[in-house]
Design a protein around this motif. Structure first.
Motif, PDB file in Angstrom:
ATOM      1  N   VAL A   1       1.038  -1.140   0.047  1.00 55.22           N
ATOM      2  CA  VAL A   1       0.034  -0.041   0.029  1.00 55.22           C
ATOM      3  C   VAL A   1       0.964   1.267   0.203  1.00 55.22           C
ATOM      4  CG1 VAL A   1      -1.711   1.370   1.258  1.00 55.22           C
ATOM      5  CG2 VAL A   1      -2.050  -1.197   1.153  1.00 55.22           C
TER       6      VAL A   1
ATOM      7  N   LYS B   1      -2.683   3.545   7.961  1.00 57.02           N
ATOM      8  CA  LYS B   1      -2.926   3.954   6.817  1.00 57.02           C
ATOM      9  C   LYS B   1      -2.725   5.548   6.896  1.00 57.02           C
ATOM     10  CE  LYS B   1      -6.059   4.275   3.207  1.00 57.02           C
ATOM     11  NZ  LYS B   1      -5.111   4.896   2.233  1.00 57.02           N
TER      12      LYS B   1
ATOM     13  N   GLY C   1     -10.975  -1.034   3.634  1.00 51.36           N
ATOM     14  CA  GLY C   1      -9.786  -0.141   4.089  1.00 51.36           C
ATOM     15  C   GLY C   1      -9.206  -0.756   5.134  1.00 51.36           C
TER      16      GLY C   1
ATOM     17  N   ALA D   1     -11.117  -2.737  -1.336  1.00 48.43           N
ATOM     18  CA  ALA D   1     -10.239  -1.604  -1.048  1.00 48.43           C
ATOM     19  C   ALA D   1      -9.641  -1.468  -2.612  1.00 48.43           C
ATOM     20  CB  ALA D   1      -9.293  -1.698  -0.186  1.00 48.43           C
TER      21      ALA D   1
ATOM     22  N   ASN E   1      -4.330  -0.677  -5.159  1.00 51.68           N
ATOM     23  CA  ASN E   1      -3.197  -0.525  -4.685  1.00 51.68           C
ATOM     24  C   ASN E   1      -3.496   0.079  -3.315  1.00 51.68           C
ATOM     25  OD1 ASN E   1      -4.674   1.750  -5.141  1.00 51.68           O
ATOM     26  ND2 ASN E   1      -2.973   2.662  -6.368  1.00 51.68           N
ATOM     27  N   ASP E   2      -4.540  -0.478  -2.474  1.00 51.41           N
ATOM     28  CA  ASP E   2      -4.598   0.014  -0.922  1.00 51.41           C
ATOM     29  C   ASP E   2      -4.998  -1.038  -0.180  1.00 51.41           C
ATOM     30  OD1 ASP E   2      -4.421   2.441  -0.874  1.00 51.41           O
ATOM     31  OD2 ASP E   2      -6.657   3.082  -0.439  1.00 51.41           O
TER      32      ASP E   2
END
Ligand SMILES: Cc1cc2nc3c(=O)[nH]c(=O)nc-3n(C[C@H](O)[C@H](O)[C@H](O)COP(=O)(O)OP(=O)(O)OC[C@H]3O[C@@H](n4cnc5c(N)ncnc54)[C@H](O)[C@@H]3O)c2cc1C
Length: 308
Positions: free
Chosen positions: A56, A114, A169, A216, A219-220
């Protein structure tokens, strides 16, 4: 030699007393050992590593050393999921973080944080360096995962029950913790930490199967490599499904394919409010709220679902 005046006779003891008081105050502020973190008080932990998460852009894995008393508490495989509050000392606010790996041999735990563009504490956490101390309070719990045998909803289950988890997320972090605890499998990217998690011994381990749906952007996806490795190591026991093209792609069909049928498991949902509303209906401020969304449409009952 002249006899000391009354004033000078008192001056020396007064000066000594003042010095002693000052030393005592300095000891109180600077030297007295601060209490270890506990569920009832904040205490310091030192950062020993901080690295970007491999999968991420904008997430860091922050490893902190555990004081002895806290290490002992976490060594005995505490009920999951648990989290710690971290004090942002610049703003005097606190935010919660869920440890995603406990290393009992080296006495460390990993937080996966994050970075939110408009978020003050996540950015503050990203600015911390190795050697910095942060103040934490925990382990804390809002809810404890039951074993399947404790659930009345599963009394008539025909199949080995499945613990299903739907995350959006950073909502995946309690599920990473549950999986590490249940399977005794290290969720650290460091291969030398692989054997350092104690064997699972709590209610989480009693679940025969786990199914994670993780929504998500591509790329998360936090800790994607660890989740993929887990699914590869426990085929038939662990499955991971990614939904990377928006919340609308999380449809009743996707859920039907990945979840146990109603009455055959439990479904946990954790993530932003929009995802929780879509999947399970609105959560109340201090209550679960009625079951709604896709899970209600698919026939699940409220006692089979928990919304974080
Ligand atoms: C029990 C619990 C455990 C948590 N565990 C973790 C964890 O392991 N790792 C982690 O990175 N965060 C975790 N969080 C979220 C974390 O506590 C903070 O909310 C987050 O770091 C943002 O804080 P901030 O001060 O930077 O931003 P804030 O000023 O609080 O918020 C900034 C923006 O980000 C949005 N936002 C905040 N949190 C989320 C979220 N979870 N999902 C989507 N949008 C969000 C807010 O709506 C706001 O628009 C957890 C929260 C709870 C309640």
């Amino acid at each position: 030699m002249a006899a000391p005046t009354t004033a000078s006779r008192f001056a020396r003891p007064l000066a000594l007393a003042a010095a002693a008081l000052a030393a005592g105050a300095a000891y109180t502020f600077f030297a007295r050992p601060r209490p270890d973190p506990s569920p009832t008080s904040y205490g310091p932990v030192r950062i020993v590593a901080t690295h970007p998460d491999a999968s991420v852009n904008g997430a860091r894995r922050i490893t902190v050393a555990l004081p002895a008393t806290l290490a002992e508490t976490l060594k005995t495989t505490p009920p999951v999921p648990f989290f710690f509050n971290v004090k942002n000392t610049d703003l005097v606010v606190a935010r919660s973080y869920t440890p995603v790996h406990i290393d009992v041999q080296n006495r460390t735990m990993d937080l996966l944080v994050k970075r939110y563009k408009v978020g003050e504490t996540s950015k503050w956490m990203h600015r911390r360096s190795v050697g910095d101390e942060i103040e934490v309070n925990g382990p804390l719990r809002e809810w404890t995962l039951p074993a399947p045998s404790e659930l009345s909803a599963l009394r008539d289950a025909k199949d080995p029950p499945t613990l299903a988890m739907i995350a959006g997320g950073t909502g995946v972090t309690p599920f990473i913790q549950i999986l590490e605890s249940a399977l005794g499998h290290s969720m650290s990217p460091d291969p030398t930490a692989a054997q350092s998690r104690p064997p699972a011994s709590d209610a989480a381990a009693a679940w025969p199967r786990f199914s994670l749906i993780y929504a998500a952007p591509e790329n998360d996806l936090l800790a994607k490599q660890q989740l993929d490795a887990l699914a590869a190591k426990f085929p038939g026991r662990v499955s991971v499904h990614y939904v990377t093209n928006g919340r609308q792609a999380l449809t009743a069909d996707v859920l039907r394919d990945a979840l146990p049928a109603p009455g055959q498991g439990m479904v946990l949902v954790c993530g932003p409010d929009g995802l929780i509303n879509h999947v399970a209906g609105r959560r109340g401020w201090d209550s679960q709220g009625p079951l709604g969304g896709l899970l209600a449409q698919l026939g699940y009952r409220a006692n089979e679902v928990y919304k974080f």
